[in-house]
Design a protein around this motif. Structure first.
Motif, PDB file in Angstrom:
ATOM      1  N   SER A 219      -0.989  -7.752  -4.243  1.00  0.00           N
ATOM      2  CA  SER A 219      -0.386  -7.006  -5.349  1.00  0.00           C
ATOM      3  C   SER A 219      -0.122  -7.888  -6.559  1.00  0.00           C
ATOM      4  O   SER A 219       0.543  -7.455  -7.502  1.00  0.00           O
ATOM      5  CB  SER A 219       0.937  -6.366  -4.884  1.00  0.00           C
ATOM      6  OG  SER A 219       0.707  -5.472  -3.816  1.00  0.00           O
TER       7      SER A 219
ATOM      8  N   ARG B  21      -5.993   4.764  -6.953  1.00  0.00           N
ATOM      9  CA  ARG B  21      -6.418   5.591  -5.824  1.00  0.00           C
ATOM     10  C   ARG B  21      -6.191   7.057  -6.179  1.00  0.00           C
ATOM     11  O   ARG B  21      -5.108   7.447  -6.609  1.00  0.00           O
ATOM     12  CB  ARG B  21      -5.626   5.214  -4.559  1.00  0.00           C
ATOM     13  CG  ARG B  21      -5.888   3.808  -4.075  1.00  0.00           C
ATOM     14  CD  ARG B  21      -5.309   3.606  -2.687  1.00  0.00           C
ATOM     15  NE  ARG B  21      -3.873   3.762  -2.660  1.00  0.00           N
ATOM     16  CZ  ARG B  21      -3.013   2.766  -2.381  1.00  0.00           C
ATOM     17  NH1 ARG B  21      -3.474   1.569  -2.100  1.00  0.00           N
ATOM     18  NH2 ARG B  21      -1.727   2.979  -2.351  1.00  0.00           N
TER      19      ARG B  21
ATOM     20  N   LYS C 211      -0.644   1.867  -5.925  1.00  0.00           N
ATOM     21  CA  LYS C 211      -1.982   1.687  -6.466  1.00  0.00           C
ATOM     22  C   LYS C 211      -2.442   2.967  -7.153  1.00  0.00           C
ATOM     23  O   LYS C 211      -2.967   3.877  -6.519  1.00  0.00           O
ATOM     24  CB  LYS C 211      -2.957   1.282  -5.359  1.00  0.00           C
ATOM     25  CG  LYS C 211      -2.532   0.022  -4.606  1.00  0.00           C
ATOM     26  CD  LYS C 211      -2.380  -1.175  -5.548  1.00  0.00           C
ATOM     27  CE  LYS C 211      -1.986  -2.423  -4.793  1.00  0.00           C
ATOM     28  NZ  LYS C 211      -1.740  -3.567  -5.684  1.00  0.00           N
TER      29      LYS C 211
ATOM     30  N   LYS D  38       0.841  -1.200   0.000  1.00  0.00           N
ATOM     31  CA  LYS D  38       0.000   0.000   0.000  1.00  0.00           C
ATOM     32  C   LYS D  38       0.876   1.250   0.000  1.00  0.00           C
ATOM     33  O   LYS D  38       0.706   2.171   0.807  1.00  0.00           O
ATOM     34  CB  LYS D  38      -0.960   0.013   1.194  1.00  0.00           C
ATOM     35  CG  LYS D  38      -1.969  -1.129   1.173  1.00  0.00           C
ATOM     36  CD  LYS D  38      -2.951  -1.035   2.330  1.00  0.00           C
ATOM     37  CE  LYS D  38      -3.973  -2.163   2.275  1.00  0.00           C
ATOM     38  NZ  LYS D  38      -4.940  -2.126   3.401  1.00  0.00           N
TER      39      LYS D  38
ATOM     40  N   ARG E 219       3.195  -2.107  -6.357  1.00  0.00           N
ATOM     41  CA  ARG E 219       2.441  -1.939  -5.114  1.00  0.00           C
ATOM     42  C   ARG E 219       1.874  -0.534  -5.015  1.00  0.00           C
ATOM     43  O   ARG E 219       1.014  -0.269  -4.182  1.00  0.00           O
ATOM     44  CB  ARG E 219       3.338  -2.223  -3.908  1.00  0.00           C
ATOM     45  CG  ARG E 219       3.693  -3.696  -3.754  1.00  0.00           C
ATOM     46  CD  ARG E 219       4.577  -3.939  -2.559  1.00  0.00           C
ATOM     47  NE  ARG E 219       4.859  -5.358  -2.386  1.00  0.00           N
ATOM     48  CZ  ARG E 219       5.639  -5.858  -1.419  1.00  0.00           C
ATOM     49  NH1 ARG E 219       6.205  -5.035  -0.552  1.00  0.00           N
ATOM     50  NH2 ARG E 219       5.832  -7.152  -1.325  1.00  0.00           N
TER      51      ARG E 219
END
Length: 419
Positions: free
Chosen positions: A386, A216, A213, A162, A211
């Motif tokens: 992931s 978002r 993202k 994350k 990883r």
């Protein structure tokens, strides 16, 4: 006096015991990895007779050394990994030895989990650093007089799970041991740029890059972060799973003939400040895949068999291991169990060797492998969320037929008369 491979050195330790864990995401850990990556000495090759002549304690020590050997199988070069290593080394050297001012062309290494991307890249970079330090006599030629800045030709970091642009910058500064407490993103980026210059870093590896993202909303500025890093005097090596569809690049397709990634024309994305960021990445990065083995053509089958033959030379079983993995139907069986993924193959062989030693059979057979399974828990450093966990082929071994219990059988009069 030189120690035997399975003889403990003075002090009660064993020569094959690992030292403190190596963390390549810190400068001192990377240096330990670089200087010791070829230092492991495998167990001696012994025959059954030689093994039997040892004392029980010596046999146990040798068994533990064999366990360490099978748990430390070397990362063998494959035709696919050699292509990746060549491109990585080429791009780093092009940037490091260039006297021009401008953006360095980077590399994106894409591939599935457990296919050896990280080890391939780290080995290529460690080799570059060995040579670079030798050429510069182990010192930073650009260091400020009177100072002793940390010399780090290579910096290796992993994106946290994350990840965000802020945490990614923090990971880079962690490698150098820099203090970043209370810094905002723009301060972090500026400090990263300064650290790269002051520590004479020529190659920056960001592993597990996917990883990040990008779907978002809060993380859309990651494209700006990578674009900012492109302007730094360093060659960027980005490693990840599913890079072409991650958002770092526009969605593309892979040409089945040339194996190159093709990207569609850029479409207007409105007034987004990142409208053409992915396009810039395509121009400034070369994308290469590290594929698993295939088993369709004679050439592919030959490459897979050659890889297995190389692994045979590292097996430390008491029976002759020549042909143990490469004869009869074993190559096809092992491919079916692993889909040609080298990480899964390594785990399967490691587990099989343990079964072979504990059972006393000292041989890898289909029956032995049928007792072994590989699960996601065998790959704990790969984040399933992931997409880093490889697809493990389903396997259900056929149950062994049990022999009929004949303890209470009556052999009849013929047996009695024979007695």
């Amino acid at each position: 006096m030189k120690q035997s491979d399975s003889t403990p050195p003075p002090g009660g330790g064993a020569s094959f015991l690992p030292g403190p864990p190596i963390d390549r995401t810190r400068w001192d850990g990377w240096q330990r990895y670089r200087s010791s990556r070829d230092s492991f000495v495998p167990a001696q090759i012994l025959s059954s007779a030689e093994y039997a002549r040892k004392s029980p304690r010596q046999r146990r020590i040798h068994d533990l050394h064999r366990l360490a050997t099978h748990s430390s199988l070397p990362v063998q070069a494959t035709p696919m990994s050699e292509a990746v290593a060549w491109l990585v080394r080429t791009r780093i050297e092009d940037g490091a030895f260039s006297h021009k001012v401008g953006t360095r062309t980077g590399v994106m290494v894409n591939g599935g989990g457990a296919q050896g991307k990280t080890e391939t890249v780290c080995e290529a970079l460690a080799g570059f650093e060995d040579e670079w330090l030798m050429l510069n006599q182990q010192v930073n030629p650009d260091a400020m007089p009177g100072t002793r800045d940390l010399l780090a030709p290579v910096a290796y970091v992993r994106c946290p799970v994350k990840a965000t642009p802020i945490s990614t910058c923090q990971r880079i500064l962690d490698f150098y041991g820099e203090d970043y407490k209370g810094m905002r993103l723009e301060d972090l980026v500026r400090t990263v740029s300064t650290a790269i210059v002051e520590h004479a870093t020529k190659a920056l590896v960001i592993d597990d890059i996917t990883r990040l993202k990008l779907h978002r909303e809060a993380d859309q500025d990651v494209l700006d972060l990578i674009r900012e890093m492109m302007s730094m005097p360093v060659t960027l090596i980005l490693v990840g799973v599913g890079i072409p569809t991650s958002g770092l690049l526009r969605d593309g397709r892979r040409d089945p003939v040339t194996k190159q990634w093709l990207f569609p024309p850029v479409k207007d994305r409105g007034r987004s400040p990142n409208a053409h960021a992915a396009t810039q990445h395509e121009r400034r990065f070369e994308l290469i895949d590290l594929d698993p083995f295939s088993y369709d053509t004679p050439e592919q089958i030959g490459a897979w068999t050659a890889h297995l033959r190389g692994l045979e030379s590292y097996l430390r079983l008491l029976n002759d291991t020549d042909g143990m993995l490469t004869t009869a139907g074993m190559p096809e069986y092992l491919f079916r169990r692993t889909n040609g993924v080298v990480g899964l193959l390594e785990k399967l062989i490691q587990t099989g060797c343990r079964h072979a030693i504990q059972s006393g059979g000292e041989r890898l057979t289909v029956d032995v492998f049928n007792q072994c399974t590989v699960s996601p828990t065998d790959l704990p450093d790969l984040d399933a969320a992931s997409g880093e966990q490889p697809t493990i082929p389903p396997f259900a071994p056929k149950p062994r037929k049990k022999g009929r219990n004949s303890v209470f059988d009556d052999d009849g009069p013929a047996a009695e008369s024979a007695g």
